[in-house]
Design a protein around this motif. Structure first.
Motif, PDB file in Angstrom:
ATOM      1  N   ALA A  57       0.932  -1.228  -0.073  1.00  0.00           N
ATOM      2  CA  ALA A  57       0.053   0.045   0.089  1.00  0.00           C
ATOM      3  C   ALA A  57       0.785   1.044   0.057  1.00  0.00           C
ATOM      4  O   ALA A  57       0.440   2.131  -0.682  1.00  0.00           O
ATOM      5  CB  ALA A  57      -0.826   0.143   1.260  1.00  0.00           C
ATOM      6  N   GLU A  58       2.067   1.278   0.871  1.00  0.00           N
ATOM      7  CA  GLU A  58       2.835   2.417   0.857  1.00  0.00           C
ATOM      8  C   GLU A  58       3.479   2.688  -0.421  1.00  0.00           C
ATOM      9  O   GLU A  58       3.685   3.744  -0.911  1.00  0.00           O
ATOM     10  CB  GLU A  58       3.747   2.194   2.041  1.00  0.00           C
ATOM     11  CG  GLU A  58       3.182   2.652   3.293  1.00  0.00           C
ATOM     12  CD  GLU A  58       2.450   3.510   3.621  1.00  0.00           C
ATOM     13  OE1 GLU A  58       2.845   4.757   3.006  1.00  0.00           O
ATOM     14  OE2 GLU A  58       1.739   3.789   4.418  1.00  0.00           O
ATOM     15  N   ILE A  62       3.846   6.035  -4.262  1.00  0.00           N
ATOM     16  CA  ILE A  62       4.921   6.525  -4.821  1.00  0.00           C
ATOM     17  C   ILE A  62       4.751   7.210  -6.026  1.00  0.00           C
ATOM     18  O   ILE A  62       4.146   6.453  -6.893  1.00  0.00           O
ATOM     19  CB  ILE A  62       6.170   5.565  -5.010  1.00  0.00           C
ATOM     20  CG1 ILE A  62       6.525   5.453  -3.606  1.00  0.00           C
ATOM     21  CG2 ILE A  62       7.309   6.118  -5.708  1.00  0.00           C
ATOM     22  CD1 ILE A  62       7.890   4.086  -3.424  1.00  0.00           C
ATOM     23  N   VAL A  63       4.890   8.556  -6.489  1.00  0.00           N
ATOM     24  CA  VAL A  63       4.648   8.931  -7.452  1.00  0.00           C
ATOM     25  C   VAL A  63       5.934   9.753  -8.144  1.00  0.00           C
ATOM     26  O   VAL A  63       6.627  10.520  -7.267  1.00  0.00           O
ATOM     27  CB  VAL A  63       3.665  10.221  -7.208  1.00  0.00           C
ATOM     28  CG1 VAL A  63       3.399  11.180  -8.630  1.00  0.00           C
ATOM     29  CG2 VAL A  63       2.218   9.948  -6.831  1.00  0.00           C
ATOM     30  N   ARG A 104      11.269   5.723   2.458  1.00  0.00           N
ATOM     31  CA  ARG A 104      10.368   6.316   3.301  1.00  0.00           C
ATOM     32  C   ARG A 104       8.983   5.433   3.323  1.00  0.00           C
ATOM     33  O   ARG A 104       8.433   5.245   4.475  1.00  0.00           O
ATOM     34  CB  ARG A 104       9.876   7.680   2.572  1.00  0.00           C
ATOM     35  CG  ARG A 104      11.033   8.537   3.057  1.00  0.00           C
ATOM     36  CD  ARG A 104      10.381  10.041   2.692  1.00  0.00           C
ATOM     37  NE  ARG A 104      10.294  10.373   1.357  1.00  0.00           N
ATOM     38  CZ  ARG A 104      11.182  10.747   0.071  1.00  0.00           C
ATOM     39  NH1 ARG A 104      12.385  10.885   0.777  1.00  0.00           N
ATOM     40  NH2 ARG A 104      11.031  10.859  -0.958  1.00  0.00           N
ATOM     41  N   ALA A 105       8.478   4.695   2.149  1.00  0.00           N
ATOM     42  CA  ALA A 105       7.616   3.894   2.200  1.00  0.00           C
ATOM     43  C   ALA A 105       7.785   2.776   3.185  1.00  0.00           C
ATOM     44  O   ALA A 105       7.039   2.079   3.889  1.00  0.00           O
ATOM     45  CB  ALA A 105       7.322   3.343   0.914  1.00  0.00           C
ATOM     46  N   TYR A 176       5.056  -1.215  -9.958  1.00  0.00           N
ATOM     47  CA  TYR A 176       4.422  -0.107  -9.386  1.00  0.00           C
ATOM     48  C   TYR A 176       4.862   0.848 -10.737  1.00  0.00           C
ATOM     49  O   TYR A 176       6.321   1.287 -10.889  1.00  0.00           O
ATOM     50  CB  TYR A 176       5.084   0.464  -8.186  1.00  0.00           C
ATOM     51  CG  TYR A 176       4.911  -0.680  -7.076  1.00  0.00           C
ATOM     52  CD1 TYR A 176       3.554  -0.436  -6.476  1.00  0.00           C
ATOM     53  CD2 TYR A 176       5.808  -1.450  -6.943  1.00  0.00           C
ATOM     54  CE1 TYR A 176       3.352  -1.192  -5.540  1.00  0.00           C
ATOM     55  CE2 TYR A 176       5.410  -2.582  -5.750  1.00  0.00           C
ATOM     56  CZ  TYR A 176       4.345  -2.351  -5.203  1.00  0.00           C
ATOM     57  OH  TYR A 176       3.921  -3.317  -4.217  1.00  0.00           O
ATOM     58  N   PRO A 177       3.944   1.425 -11.645  1.00  0.00           N
ATOM     59  CA  PRO A 177       4.270   2.412 -12.561  1.00  0.00           C
ATOM     60  C   PRO A 177       4.648   3.574 -12.212  1.00  0.00           C
ATOM     61  O   PRO A 177       4.369   4.206 -11.063  1.00  0.00           O
ATOM     62  CB  PRO A 177       2.781   2.473 -13.466  1.00  0.00           C
ATOM     63  CG  PRO A 177       1.835   2.265 -12.260  1.00  0.00           C
ATOM     64  CD  PRO A 177       2.481   1.084 -11.120  1.00  0.00           C
TER      65      PRO A 177
END
Length: 179
Positions: A57-58, A62-63, A104-105, A176-177
């Motif tokens: 989930a974390e 991420i962006v 950080r995640a 994760y794109p």
């Protein structure tokens, strides 16, 4: 059930043949197969499924925009007691940012901070009893190696399973794109 997880950037199949040509001339090297070629972003370690779900989930939050990356140079870990041979990664501010976001995640998911400095690389072989002079020759031969840049459009979380053979088995668990 526990999972042993890490986040990484897969090395594109189009680069595998050039990398495989480097895998020779080093006694005691257990060469990594192409399906294991990756640049680790963050090793998370062993965790139960619930913690893995929290981590997923974390990481999904991420962006970051896609970016270019290339392999460049070679070396080994374990100066006097060599344990791994690697290909380096051309310096990339975006790669450092993605590593920091994964860190950080991981912390938000309740994992301990990573205490080792991030050294971007692709493991080429694990070593056992390899003489330093052979590694020095390998580094001289491959020090100028560089791939064409590739566009990083996603990162992957892999599970790692110990096998009876010389190589671990890495299974992609989630992508994760980068948008």
């Amino acid at each position: 059930m526990t999972l042993r997880l890490f986040a990484a950037l897969p090395v594109p199949d189009s680069l595998h043949a050039d990398i495989r040509r480097l895998q020779k001339g080093v006694p005691g090297a257990r060469w990594r197969p192409p399906e294991n070629f990756h640049v680790t972003l963050r090793f998370f370690g062993e965790m139960d499924e619930r913690r893995a779900e929290d981590l997923d989930a974390e990481l999904a939050h991420i962006v970051m925009a896609p970016f270019e990356l290339a392999l460049s140079g070679s070396g080994w870990f374990g100066k006097l007691d060599p344990r791994a041979l690697w290909l380096g990664v051309r310096p990339s501010e975006e790669l450092l940012q993605l590593n920091a976001k994964c860190e950080r995640a991981a912390r938000r998911a309740g994992l301990e901070p990573e205490h080792r400095n991030f050294h971007p690389h692709m493991t080429l072989a694990y070593l056992q009893g390899t003489p330093i002079e052979k590694l020095t020759r390998f580094a001289e031969r491959t020090g100028g190696f560089a791939t064409e840049p590739w566009r990083v459009t996603h990162f992957t979380v892999y599970s790692s399973w110990l096998s009876r053979g010389a190589n671990n088995i890495y299974e992609p668990e989630a992508d994760y794109p980068l948008l």
